[in-house]
Structure formats: C-alpha cells, structure tokens
Design an enzyme around this catalytic site. Structure first.
Site, PDB file in Angstrom:
ATOM      1  N   TYR A 136      53.833  29.946  58.828  1.00 54.15           N
ATOM      2  CA  TYR A 136      54.044  29.523  60.216  1.00 54.15           C
ATOM      3  C   TYR A 136      53.362  30.483  61.194  1.00 54.15           C
ATOM      4  CZ  TYR A 136      57.868  26.157  59.145  1.00 54.15           C
ATOM      5  OH  TYR A 136      58.632  25.095  58.725  1.00 54.15           O
ATOM      6  N   GLY A 137      53.232  31.748  60.784  1.00 53.87           N
ATOM      7  CA  GLY A 137      52.775  32.792  61.708  1.00 53.87           C
ATOM      8  C   GLY A 137      51.493  32.489  62.464  1.00 53.87           C
ATOM      9  N   CYS A 154      64.003  32.476  60.120  1.00 54.48           N
ATOM     10  CA  CYS A 154      62.564  32.732  60.274  1.00 54.48           C
ATOM     11  C   CYS A 154      62.356  33.222  61.701  1.00 54.48           C
ATOM     12  CB  CYS A 154      61.803  31.430  60.048  1.00 54.48           C
ATOM     13  SG  CYS A 154      60.048  31.513  60.423  1.00 54.48           S
ATOM     14  N   ASN A 155      61.715  34.368  61.834  1.00 58.29           N
ATOM     15  CA  ASN A 155      61.499  34.918  63.178  1.00 58.29           C
ATOM     16  C   ASN A 155      60.525  34.063  63.984  1.00 58.29           C
ATOM     17  OD1 ASN A 155      62.587  38.023  63.306  1.00 58.29           O
ATOM     18  ND2 ASN A 155      62.185  37.322  61.237  1.00 58.29           N
ATOM     19  N   ASP A 193      63.362  28.360  56.491  1.00 50.39           N
ATOM     20  CA  ASP A 193      62.267  29.305  56.725  1.00 50.39           C
ATOM     21  C   ASP A 193      60.985  28.590  56.304  1.00 50.39           C
ATOM     22  OD1 ASP A 193      60.965  31.880  57.137  1.00 50.39           O
ATOM     23  OD2 ASP A 193      60.835  32.042  54.978  1.00 50.39           O
ATOM     24  N   SER A 194      59.849  29.214  56.577  1.00 53.76           N
ATOM     25  CA  SER A 194      58.593  28.633  56.104  1.00 53.76           C
ATOM     26  C   SER A 194      58.496  28.707  54.575  1.00 53.76           C
ATOM     27  CB  SER A 194      57.408  29.378  56.720  1.00 53.76           C
ATOM     28  OG  SER A 194      57.418  30.719  56.272  1.00 53.76           O
ATOM     29  N   THR A 204      61.279  37.553  58.136  1.00 54.40           N
ATOM     30  CA  THR A 204      62.243  37.578  57.033  1.00 54.40           C
ATOM     31  C   THR A 204      61.577  37.761  55.667  1.00 54.40           C
ATOM     32  OG1 THR A 204      62.281  35.142  57.106  1.00 54.40           O
ATOM     33  CG2 THR A 204      64.064  36.323  58.230  1.00 54.40           C
ATOM     34  N   HIS A 205      60.267  37.628  55.612  1.00 54.83           N
ATOM     35  CA  HIS A 205      59.561  37.930  54.352  1.00 54.83           C
ATOM     36  C   HIS A 205      59.440  39.443  54.111  1.00 54.83           C
ATOM     37  CE1 HIS A 205      58.202  33.738  54.511  1.00 54.83           C
ATOM     38  NE2 HIS A 205      57.639  33.876  53.331  1.00 54.83           N
TER      39      HIS A 205
HETATM   40  N1  DGL Z   1      59.678  34.381  57.389  1.00 58.95           N
HETATM   41  C1  DGL Z   1      58.879  33.921  58.508  1.00 58.95           C
HETATM   42  C2  DGL Z   1      59.227  34.767  59.731  1.00 58.95           C
HETATM   43  O1  DGL Z   1      60.260  35.406  59.728  1.00 58.95           O
HETATM   44  C3  DGL Z   1      57.458  33.900  58.069  1.00 58.95           C
HETATM   45  C4  DGL Z   1      56.551  33.169  58.943  1.00 58.95           C
HETATM   46  C5  DGL Z   1      55.312  32.648  58.296  1.00 58.95           C
HETATM   47  O2  DGL Z   1      55.419  31.692  57.522  1.00 58.95           O
HETATM   48  O3  DGL Z   1      54.226  33.127  58.647  1.00 58.95           O
HETATM   49  O4  DGL Z   1      58.516  34.815  60.709  1.00 58.95           O
END
Ligand code: DGL
Length: 275
Positions: free
Chosen positions: A43-44, A75-76, A11-12, A191-192
C-alpha cells in the site's frame, strides 16, 4: 450482555499479524477475522485516495460478510489514509494504529529526540507529524521529530526475508538520517517493521528504544470493548476462539509464512477475491 461476534482486522499483508498476535494474547476471549490484502500489497507507494478506497471496500466486506462488531485498521498507511473516513462511514468502532504508538514513543524518550519510520504513504501523509504535535502538547514541549520513509522494507517482509545482508544494507542507508539525529526512541510506524526489529535495532544501536504500535493498539481495543456490551463472554477453560485468516493473494504462502509469523492460531488461510 456480551457480544460474541468477531473483531475484523486488516492490513496490506502480513504486517498486521503483529497487531493480531498482541490482540490474541491480550483478549483471549475475542475471535478475529484477519484479512491480508496480499493481492494488492504494498500500500505504501499507492496514492492515499486508492488506499482509502481499498480500506473502505475491506471494512464493508468484513462488516457485511463476517458481521464483525469492530474493525482494527492494522496498517499505518491505511490508518493515515482512511481512519477518519471509516469512522464517519461505518456504524461501529474503527480503531487505527497511529495514535496508540505516539503516546508510548514520547513516554519512552528521555531526550525528546524521537524518530518515526514508515512507508512513503504514511510519512508523506503527515499523519505522524500531526499526531506527535498533538501528543507533545499534552505531554512535553521538548520534542524534536525526525521521520524517514523506508521503501523496500515491506517487500522484504512479504518475501520472508528478515535478516539478509540486503536488508541490512538497505536499513543502514534508510535509517542514516535517524541515526544522525541522535534519537533515543524510534517508532516502527509500519506494522511490517517489527519483523525487522533485530536489524533495525542493530543499526540504531543499543541506546535506542524501539516502539511498536501493536501492543498499544491491542490496549486501545481493550479500552473500547472493556466494560461495554461489545466485549465477548468469557470462554470455558481450554476453549479457544476459532480465528479466521483471509488473503487476497497467494493463500498457500499466506498460510505458510503467516503461521511462522503469528503462531499456531493460523491453522489455515481462506481465499478472498475482489471483483
Ligand atoms: N503494514 C502496512 C503499514 O503499516 C504496510 C503498508 C504497505 O503495504 O506498504 O503501513
């Protein structure tokens, strides 16, 4: 035959620990190598091309340096940007988090009015909108979807702020279109977000079911491994796998907050650097 190589997961940052927790609980014989790319989070707001590049780099690292037998994209945003690409590029099972949650969302809704919240990258990719149309074609025809991006939520989680007034004010503003749409089920498409579930639930109201893809992803992983040569051999009573946790950012913070969020399995974190 059994395969005791670890499962890779990334994940990020801390968000994928929700998927790691569900996986450790559901598949206690399996060992994880979890990578939180905290040096490059969030990542968003990044372009899908950039997130795809990061995802490929991490997947290659997990396979080449840790010999993982399968990879979970926990991570989505990375699933939206890269899942198909990773599945086509690498020669082992790669599992994402998007499809797993969508089926449960439609099952959880009585009215058919459902919501999805995620990062700007995830929502603007259209991945959930497409997955819900596909799933609705299988399950029911009365689905009305409202999506909202929630920029800022991930940053609060990464700072360890889950219940502050600032989170509540932001949640009230960002969730307003979903509240107005009168949904009865809301998918936490990042996932956050399960770490903010309490405030999200208070803003949405008691009648709204929150669906997290963490458990569903662990079930999908179990379906992939179960009954195949990829499943690990059963461990002796009292013997636990030695999970490993890596961070590309502040390792001490990853260890401290990560242990609070995941639990005692996160004994220590290791540093991983991108060149
Ligand atoms: N947990 C990541 C997700 O599910 C977070 C993405 C991010 O870092 O912005 O998208």
């Amino acid at each position: 035959m059994a395969d005791n190589r670890p499962i890779g997961m990334f994940d990020s940052g801390f968000g994928g620990l929700t998927v790691a927790r569900a996986t450790i609980d559901l598949l206690p014989d399996e060992q994880l190598v979890y990578l939180g790319d905290t040096g490059r989070y969030p990542y968003g707001p990044r372009s899908l091309d950039e997130v795809r590049k990061f995802s490929e780099e991490i997947t290659r690292f997990l396979i080449e340096e840790h010999d993982v037998k399968s990879v979970v994209v926990a991570c989505n945003t990375a699933s939206a940007a890269a899942l198909t690409h990773l599945q086509e590029t690498f020669d082992r099972p790669v599992i994402g988090v998007i499809e797993a949650g969508v089926e449960s969302l439609l099952v959880a809704s009585e009215s058919g009015r459902v919501g999805v919240i995620g990062t700007v990258g995830t929502v603007s990719s259209g991945a959930y909108q497409k997955a819900i149309v596909d799933e609705a074609a299988k399950q029911r025809s009365d689905v009305a979807l409202t999506c909202a991006a929630c920029p800022g939520f991930v940053e609060f989680v990464e700072r360890g702020q889950f219940r502050t007034d600032q989170v509540r004010v932001l949640a009230e503003r960002l969730l307003a279109p979903i509240v107005d749409a009168d949904v009865d089920a809301l998918l936490l498409g990042c996932t956050h977000y399960p770490f903010l579930a309490r405030i999200i639930s208070e803003v949405m109201g008691r009648g709204v079911v929150l669906v997290s893809s963490a458990d569903e992803t662990a079930f999908a992983l179990r379906r992939t491994l179960h009954g195949t040569d990829l499943a690990a051999s059963p461990r002796n009573p009292g013997e636990s796998p030695n999970h490993r946790f890596l961070s590309s950012g502040d390792v001490a913070w990853f260890e401290e907050l990560g242990r609070q969020l995941l639990g005692p399995e996160l004994l220590e974190a290791e540093r991983c650097d991108w060149t």
